[in-house]
Design a protein around this motif. Structure first.
Motif, PDB file in Angstrom:
ATOM      1  N   MET B  87      -0.912   2.128  -1.042  1.00 23.36           N
ATOM      2  CA  MET B  87      -0.656   2.889   0.180  1.00 23.36           C
ATOM      3  C   MET B  87      -0.652   4.377  -0.107  1.00 23.36           C
ATOM      4  O   MET B  87      -1.191   5.166   0.645  1.00 23.36           O
ATOM      5  N   GLU B  88      -0.098   4.746  -1.235  1.00 25.66           N
ATOM      6  CA  GLU B  88      -0.074   6.170  -1.561  1.00 25.66           C
ATOM      7  C   GLU B  88      -1.491   6.714  -1.706  1.00 25.66           C
ATOM      8  O   GLU B  88      -1.815   7.786  -1.206  1.00 25.66           O
ATOM      9  N   LEU B  91      -3.228   7.172   1.591  1.00 25.45           N
ATOM     10  CA  LEU B  91      -2.748   8.289   2.394  1.00 25.45           C
ATOM     11  C   LEU B  91      -3.124   9.640   1.793  1.00 25.45           C
ATOM     12  O   LEU B  91      -3.008  10.671   2.444  1.00 25.45           O
ATOM     13  N   ALA B 113       2.226   1.888   6.440  1.00 23.06           N
ATOM     14  CA  ALA B 113       2.837   2.977   5.664  1.00 23.06           C
ATOM     15  C   ALA B 113       4.351   2.925   5.819  1.00 23.06           C
ATOM     16  O   ALA B 113       5.094   3.134   4.867  1.00 23.06           O
ATOM     17  N   GLY B 117       4.886   1.397   2.469  1.00 17.84           N
ATOM     18  CA  GLY B 117       4.649   2.580   1.646  1.00 17.84           C
ATOM     19  C   GLY B 117       5.937   3.270   1.264  1.00 17.84           C
ATOM     20  O   GLY B 117       7.026   2.876   1.666  1.00 17.84           O
ATOM     21  N   SER B 118       5.779   4.312   0.475  1.00 17.61           N
ATOM     22  CA  SER B 118       6.948   5.097   0.108  1.00 17.61           C
ATOM     23  C   SER B 118       7.249   6.045   1.266  1.00 17.61           C
ATOM     24  O   SER B 118       6.432   6.259   2.138  1.00 17.61           O
ATOM     25  N   SER B 121       5.881  11.923   0.321  1.00 12.30           N
ATOM     26  CA  SER B 121       4.574  12.184  -0.262  1.00 12.30           C
ATOM     27  C   SER B 121       4.722  12.957  -1.567  1.00 12.30           C
ATOM     28  O   SER B 121       5.615  13.791  -1.694  1.00 12.30           O
TER      29      SER B 121
ATOM     30  N   GLU C 333       2.935  10.907   4.367  1.00 10.41           N
ATOM     31  CA  GLU C 333       3.953   9.878   4.518  1.00 10.41           C
ATOM     32  C   GLU C 333       5.034  10.349   5.483  1.00 10.41           C
ATOM     33  O   GLU C 333       5.456   9.619   6.367  1.00 10.41           O
ATOM     34  N   GLU C 334       5.438  11.608   5.276  1.00  8.78           N
ATOM     35  CA  GLU C 334       6.513  12.143   6.104  1.00  8.78           C
ATOM     36  C   GLU C 334       6.086  12.194   7.565  1.00  8.78           C
ATOM     37  O   GLU C 334       6.848  11.849   8.462  1.00  8.78           O
TER      38      GLU C 334
END
Lengths: 162, 782, 420
Positions: B87-88, B91, B113, B117-118, B121, C333-334
């Motif tokens: 996933m990282e 992204l 995500a 995901g984490s 980032s 991600e954020e």
């Protein structure tokens, strides 16, 4: 001994006199009254008042019509319609906030990814007839244009906390 | 069968299936992007990595076949770490577009995500940029940077659409999805790629930026276009249809939808919608109240019925009308005393009327098409008329079926066609006779003398041979065959061919309710006139249900003359259209999205649906309008409260399955000639001209399939006429003519000119078949 | 035979527009002369269906509605809700956030008791009290506003922490035609430093203020005549009636969730729990006065800790709480988490959780059931005022009609909380 003092207190109205003395002292003390509306109490930079829509320095409106505020609004006070503008960007054709529904929780501002919708320090807005407090996009932008300086200052002050 | 264990759950599944399928069976979700149950396995997104006991590294669940005794862990530390890592990486290059991305809220990438995901980032560097592309009016590819290269769209094109219009170019970080040298994506199934795209790289252009997924309410409905009756999810906001997505129904449309079904909703919001009843007084149109309009119509009909006679009233409906509307229309006309009612507007040969054993239908369930091993298609523009049936035929061919076609045009069906006989329309019956004769020879059966006289050509012989060797044969007659002037002959021949090889015989069916029209008895039964007769011998009054006379009929020229000659034309329509020229009353009725109703699809499936939204303006559901019209005519039996009551009455005592019958008896086979040799018209109804709604769907009208019709001819035919491709020619038929651009198509037989019907540009011409003349316009280079 | 005049008890409506009825309470009093025979509280005029509303809102969206329950102790309501959600999520709350929450809870307790004592005295006839208590409330309202942006409906606590750290400066008075530079300077003296400085200044001043209140009330013969022996509830009855908070402690039962079931960092705090002896209105008043002093102590301890220990105030698990804005604008991600949190909201694992806090009025509890979705399956709110109000009849029976005011006042009734 206590009995004796109590006996005297009973008819000397000792505690009443003490209370009167307290109020008497405040009678001559400096007043703390605030003469609203000519003067106002201090307002913090986080104050959540009337909403405003902001623009970039270029004059371009910030809002991109992502509808996060509409989605998060617990009172369903926000109503947005969007479309593709001629230059291909995503823009709102309608952005209404019904202040009668709004509960001023600040979630719209929190959710906005571009700092477009903000809550200002204004608290003395009013409406004289029904519908006056249904704020449309031009009204919100007008608020934003008028108070942009203060809005920007407050966001800057709060930036490190958010 | 293999017994495996997933997260401690025992699953039994046949060998050869994959871990992800086994997990699905066990109700365990494994995150994935590139895997799709209907597509081949690519295993390029790596999202579905799981831990398998004894495997040193995590394995992709979508590409790992099960083995007996396998132990799979989808949420073990190793699996979770692998999924997080993947996933990282996915992204890393994804742009920060969520707020402006149309996929936001229904995005698989977002969901996974958040789910796998984490939450922070680590990536600091530049993100990759992909140059925006332009692939046509339906799919937006402006933001290809969002692509995660799962290649679902590419595989869809290759495997379902039949044509690889999108492909992956370059490698590694430079890999991108694009069309071949800026071609547009023209497949009639292209919209499905939007559904398949797990991110916002391919988005719908008509829908672009107009609504968020969470704002839309989902309403089930049924497609009103082709005869498949695809199940729809109509998505609605503020009483407006914002978009249409497929509703999964494995037996009908699977999880797909043709572009016609998907994007036609734009027509529902068209500015041409009729929203108030109107009547023409002293040559000027006036908007009036419903009461006035209905009373005006009822009074006019009553006057004609009492004066000239009820047989001077004719009713025409499109087969796109609902069962309820068709039933009430025929009931209304019959209760006035006329039998003139028909919905088969594009049909020209009615000689089988009264000889049919039942309603013509597909002859088998739709899903059975995939299992046929021999398919004979007679007179069908399959891809354009029935995009998803074409996909099913394609699937059958992929599985080894042999497809043969008998037709007057040779459009690419995007599948291997074993044999084809492409002949002029008037020679089609002859070709079928040849096939029948050859087949009879193979099967040592006896055929009628009229068939015996045919001389078997090589193509027919090959087709016969192919059919004879099949076990599960289907002989399918398309729209072209049904509209053909010798439709009854084709039907008898097709039926006999199918009977000889023990196969199924069926009609593909023209529209959403072609079968329903028969069940609703919306066709002449006693002494009434059929559609063609009603127009050939003009009536004094017409009731038009959804009909646009110049576009929906077999012979628009004749239809317009008949309409203009009539004393009273009552048009029930969702749109303001050319009826303003000839109609006297316009009654706004609701299209499928705004009314409840029923469509009976080509396999005889009765599908009722409810209105997704309220009718626009003062439009009202057609069944209600007809009901009140019945009341105003003082007829009894029009006291319905719901469309369900109408449907139940229409179908009461009707065993739908028993009503479906393609058998025809008493039609004598004529000796079919091999063709006249004079220039004839071949006409298709272009995919985006077939009914009133698609004709007003703006984006569909910008596609290549909706380009203005040309006069298509074989190259040799062009040079015989002395015109070059691209020049303007005058095509004349009967008293009308049209100026069209000539174009060459060497796949057409000689002696024909292909001119599309159902289009304003060709509405001046006559019947869809028959002799035409083409003359060059001097100096008329377009 | 001469008809005897029919003698019936007199029934009156006390409220819902009565100035002493606290909001929209309607109390139907059956009177025998001036003596209350029966007191029948009617509620529901402020019912907003918060529990039902919560079922159609995401977990986050419900939060601001909690402010509007007991609109005198806003943050305490939020606190119980956040605790319940955190319990369902198993979320960690940073220590600093816990201290902030405890401090704000105690500030809220002072706010609540100030209002109660002020208005209670006002109802009974001591006009001056409310002026003094509202003076102090004003300072605490400024604290509320500085920290959250709103004087009442703060929406400051969040599952996973609190929304923002305490600001490092306070807004100040500006000079105007009523206030000259010198006055403004004096007014701003306490506002020179951070919010913590401001609160600390308040905590230093506050005990003297409480002394003033006591001067006015505690020994006052009228006050005592109106409260001593009025609305007596025995400890057994208090327990049986479901009393909590000062109502229970006033009857002499030592029960305080902060001590008995410590949440957040109350176990690190030094404070005493006052209890009453007689269980009458006067004892409950004394308990509240002492609670304010104790709350002041706790606030001081929190200030000391908060000064020494900067740090995060909300969890960095962005599946629960949105990321900081700067990161949201820079990281994929954020951004995704921000987007999903504000649209779909977080998905809370299936399960049930009950979280209760020592609310200024008693035990305020939130019982939340999640079915794994982004919205609560069911929320049940235990408002402390409800059982207290239910005991009105028992407390008022046999008293004079004027005592009804004293009893309503001592219950510390807020209808937003009772009606929900």
């Amino acid at each position: 001994m206590e009995k004796i003092t109590n006996f005297f207190k009973t008819f000397l109205l000792f505690e009443l006199v003490k209370g009167m003395a307290l109020t008497g002292r405040y009678f001559f003390a400096r007043k703390i009254t605030v003469q609203f509306p000519e003067e106002k109490t201090p307002q913090g930079f986080r104050f959540r008042g009337l909403h405003a829509q902001r623009r970039y320095a270029s004059g371009e409106e910030r809002c991109i019509g992502c509808k996060l505020c509409e989605a998060v609004c617990p009172a369903l006070a926000i109503n947005i319609e969007t479309e593709e503008r001629e230059d291909g960007t995503r823009r709102t054709t309608r952005y209404d906030i019904d202040l009668m529904k709004c509960i001023f929780c600040g979630f719209c501002e929190e959710s906005c990814p571009v700092d477009a919708i903000v809550e200002t320090r204004i608290l003395e807005y009013h409406g004289e007839k029904r519908g006056d407090l249904y704020y449309t996009k031009p009204m919100l932008l007008a608020v934003g244009d008028k108070y942009e300086e203060q809005i920007a200052k407050d966001r800057a002050a709060d930036a490190k906390y958010r | 069968m293999a017994k495996i264990e997933i997260d401690g759950k025992q699953v039994e599944i046949e060998n050869g299936r994959t871990v992800i399928e086994a997990a699905h069976l066990a109700g365990i979700y494994i995150p994935h992007f590139c895997y799709h149950k209907k597509l081949s396995i690519a295993a390029n997104c790596r999202m579905c990595l799981v831990q398998v006991e004894k495997a040193p590294k995590p394995l992709p669940a979508c590409a790992t076949p099960v083995t007996d005794g396998m132990k799979v862990f989808t949420a073990s530390e190793q699996a979770v770490k692998a999924q997080k890592g993947v996933m990282e990486f996915l992204l890393i290059n994804h742009p920060l577009d969520c707020p402006v991305c149309d996929k936001g809220g229904e995005c698989e990438l977002q969901d996974l995500a958040v789910g796998y995901g984490s939450s922070a980032s680590r990536y600091q560097e530049e993100k990759r940029m992909v140059v925006p592309k332009e692939v046509g009016p339906l799919i937006s590819t402006k933001e290809m940077s969002r692509c995660i290269n799962c290649t679902r769209c590419v595989r869809f094109g290759q495997e379902i659409g039949g044509i690889m219009e999108l492909g992956q170019a370059f490698r590694g970080e430079h890999a991108e999805i694009m069309s071949f040298v800026s071609n547009s994506v023209d497949s009639e199934l292209s919209g499905n790629m939007i559904d398949l795209c797990p991110v916002g790289a391919l988005t719908s252009k008509p829908f672009r930026f107009t609504a968020r997924a969470w704002e839309l309410s989902h309403r089930r409905s049924v497609s009103p276009h082709d005869s498949l009756g695809s199940n729809l999810t109509v998505q609605v906001k503020n009483n407006r249809v914002m978009r249409v997505l497929p509703a999964e129904n494995e037996e009908i449309n699977e999880c797909w939808l043709s572009d016609k079904d998907r994007f036609s909703y734009e027509g529902l919001n068209s500015g041409e919608r009729l929203t108030k009843p109107m009547i023409k007084q002293n040559g000027a149109w006036q908007e009036v109240e419903w009461q006035a309009a209905l009373e005006y119509a009822a009074k006019g009909l009553r006057q004609i019925a009492d004066g000239a006679g009820a047989e001077h009233i004719g009713a025409l409906a499109t087969p796109h009308s609902t069962l309820e509307e068709l039933y009430l229309l025929q009931k209304l006309v019959r209760s006035v005393g006329s039998d003139n009612v028909d919905f088969r507007l594009r049909q020209s040969d009615f000689s089988a009327d009264g000889k049919q054993a039942g309603a013509p239908w597909l002859g088998m369930p739709i899903a059975e098409i995939n299992t046929r091993d021999r398919i004979l298609l007679v007179g069908s523009f399959l891809r354009k008329d029935h995009p998803l049936l074409a996909h099913r035929a394609r699937d059958a061919v992929k599985k080894g079926a042999q497809a043969s076609i008998v037709h007057s045009a040779d459009d690419d069906l995007l599948m291997n066609v074993a044999n084809k006989a492409i002949v002029a329309p008037d020679a089609m019956a002859n070709v079928l006779a040849q096939i029948l004769k050859a087949l009879a020879a193979e099967k040592q059966a006896v055929v009628e003398a009229s068939v015996q006289s045919a001389e078997v050509g090589s193509a027919a012989a090959a087709i016969a041979k192919s059919l004879a060797s099949g076990e599960r044969v289907a002989v399918l007659l398309g729209n072209f065959a049904q509209q053909h002037p010798q439709a009854a002959q084709l039907q008898v021949l097709g039926q006999q061919i199918a009977a000889l090889c023990g196969g199924k015989f069926g009609f593909l069916g023209e529209a959403a309710n072609s079968v329903g029209g028969h069940l609703a008895k919306a066709l002449p039964r006693a002494n009434g006139m059929n559609a063609a007769a009603m127009l050939a011998a003009p009536r004094k009054a017409y009731i038009l249900l959804n009909v646009e006379a110049e576009l929906d009929t077999h012979n628009p020229q004749q239809a317009l003359v008949a309409m203009k000659a009539a004393d009273l034309v009552v048009a029930l329509s969702a749109y303001k259209h050319q009826a303003t020229d000839y109609a006297d009353v316009l009654l706004p009725i609701a299209p499928f999205s705004e009314t409840s109703g029923t469509f009976v699809n080509t396999e005889g499936r009765v599908q009722s649906f409810k209105g997704a939204i309220k009718p626009l303006g003062e439009a009202r559901p057609g069944w209600k309008v007809l009901r009140v019209l019945g009341n105003l005519l003082n007829e009894t039996g029009f006291e319905y409260d719901t469309s369900e009551a109408v449907r139940d009455e229409a179908l009461s005592g009707v065993d739908v399955a028993a009503q479906l019958n393609n058998a025809v008896q008493g039609v004598a086979l004529e000796t079919a000639g091999a063709g006249s040799g004079s220039l004839q018209r071949v006409s298709d109804v272009p995919i985006y001209s077939a009914d009133a709604i698609v004709r007003r769907a703006a984006s569909l009208q910008n596609t290549r399939d909706a380009e203005a019709p040309c006069a298509l001819m074989h190259g040799a035919e062009l040079s015989r006429l002395g015109v070059h491709a691209g020049e303007q020619v005058k095509v004349s038929q009967g008293e009308g003519s049209a100026i069209l651009v000539a174009a060459a198509d060497d796949r057409l037989p000689q002696g024909v000119v292909r001119v599309a019907a159902g289009h304003a540009a060709t509405a001046g011409l006559g019947a869809m078949f028959g002799a035409v003349t083409v003359e060059p316009i001097t100096g008329g280079r377009a | 035979m001469p008809a005897m005049a029919e003698i019936r008890n007199y029934t009156i409506n006390f409220g819902p527009q009565h100035p002493a009825a606290h909001g929209v309470l309607r109390l139907v009093l059956e009177l025998d002369g001036e003596v209350i025979v029966r007191a029948d509280p009617h509620i529901g005029l402020l019912h907003r269906g918060t529990e039902k509303l919560a079922e159609t809102r995401t977990w986050l969206q419900t939060l601001p509605y909690l402010d509007r329950l007991d609109y005198v102790s806003m943050m305490c309501n939020e606190h119980a809700y956040c605790l319940a959600v955190e319990r369902l999520l198993g979320a960690e709350v940073p220590l600093r956030a816990q201290y902030i929450r405890v401090m704000m809870d105690e500030v809220t307790r002072i706010l609540n008791h100030l209002l109660n004592i002020g208005t209670h005295a006002l109802d009974i006839g001591a006009m001056t009290m409310v002026l003094y208590t509202f003076r102090e409330r004003e300072d605490l309202m400024d604290v509320y506003e500085a920290v959250s942006g709103a004087r009442l409906h703060a929406a400051y606590y969040r599952p996973g922490g609190v929304y923002r750290d305490l600001p490092d400066r306070m807004p100040q008075y500006v000079q105007n035609k009523f206030k000259n530079a010198e006055t403004v300077k004096r007014l701003n003296e306490a506002r020179q430093g951070s919010l913590l400085d401001f609160i600390e200044d308040f905590t230093n001043r506050f005990p003297a203020y409480v002394d003033e209140y006591e001067t006015l009330l505690t020994d006052n013969r009228i006050w005592k005549q109106r409260t001593v022996g009025v609305g007596v509830v025995s400890p057994e009855r208090a327990l049986a009636l479901g009393f909590t908070g000062p109502m229970l402690r006033g009857s002499g039962v030592e029960w305080d969730l902060r001590k008995k079931q410590p949440y957040e960092v109350y176990d690190r705090m030094e404070f005493d729990v006052p209890v009453g002896v007689n269980g009458d209105c006067y004892d409950r008043y004394l308990v509240r006065i002492e609670e304010m002093r104790q709350a002041n102590r706790i606030v001081k301890q929190c200030i000391d800790w908060l000064r020494m220990n900067p740090g995060p105030v909300i969890t960095d698990n962005h599946k629960v709480a949105p990321p900081p804005r700067e990161k949201m604008k820079a990281g994929m991600e954020e951004l995704i988490h921000h987007f999903k949190l504000f649209t779909e909201g977080m998905h809370v694992p299936p399960g049930e959780a009950y979280a209760a806090i020592e609310h200024p009025k008693g035990e305020f509890g939130v019982y939340a059931i999640s079915d794994g979705g982004n919205k609560p399956y069911r929320i049940k709110l235990r408002s402390p005022g409800f059982p207290h109000l239910a005991a009105t009849d028992e407390m008022a029976k046999g008293h004079m009609i004027a005592d009804a005011t004293a009893i309503i006042g001592t219950i510390d009734l807020v209808l937003g909380d009772t009606d929900r």
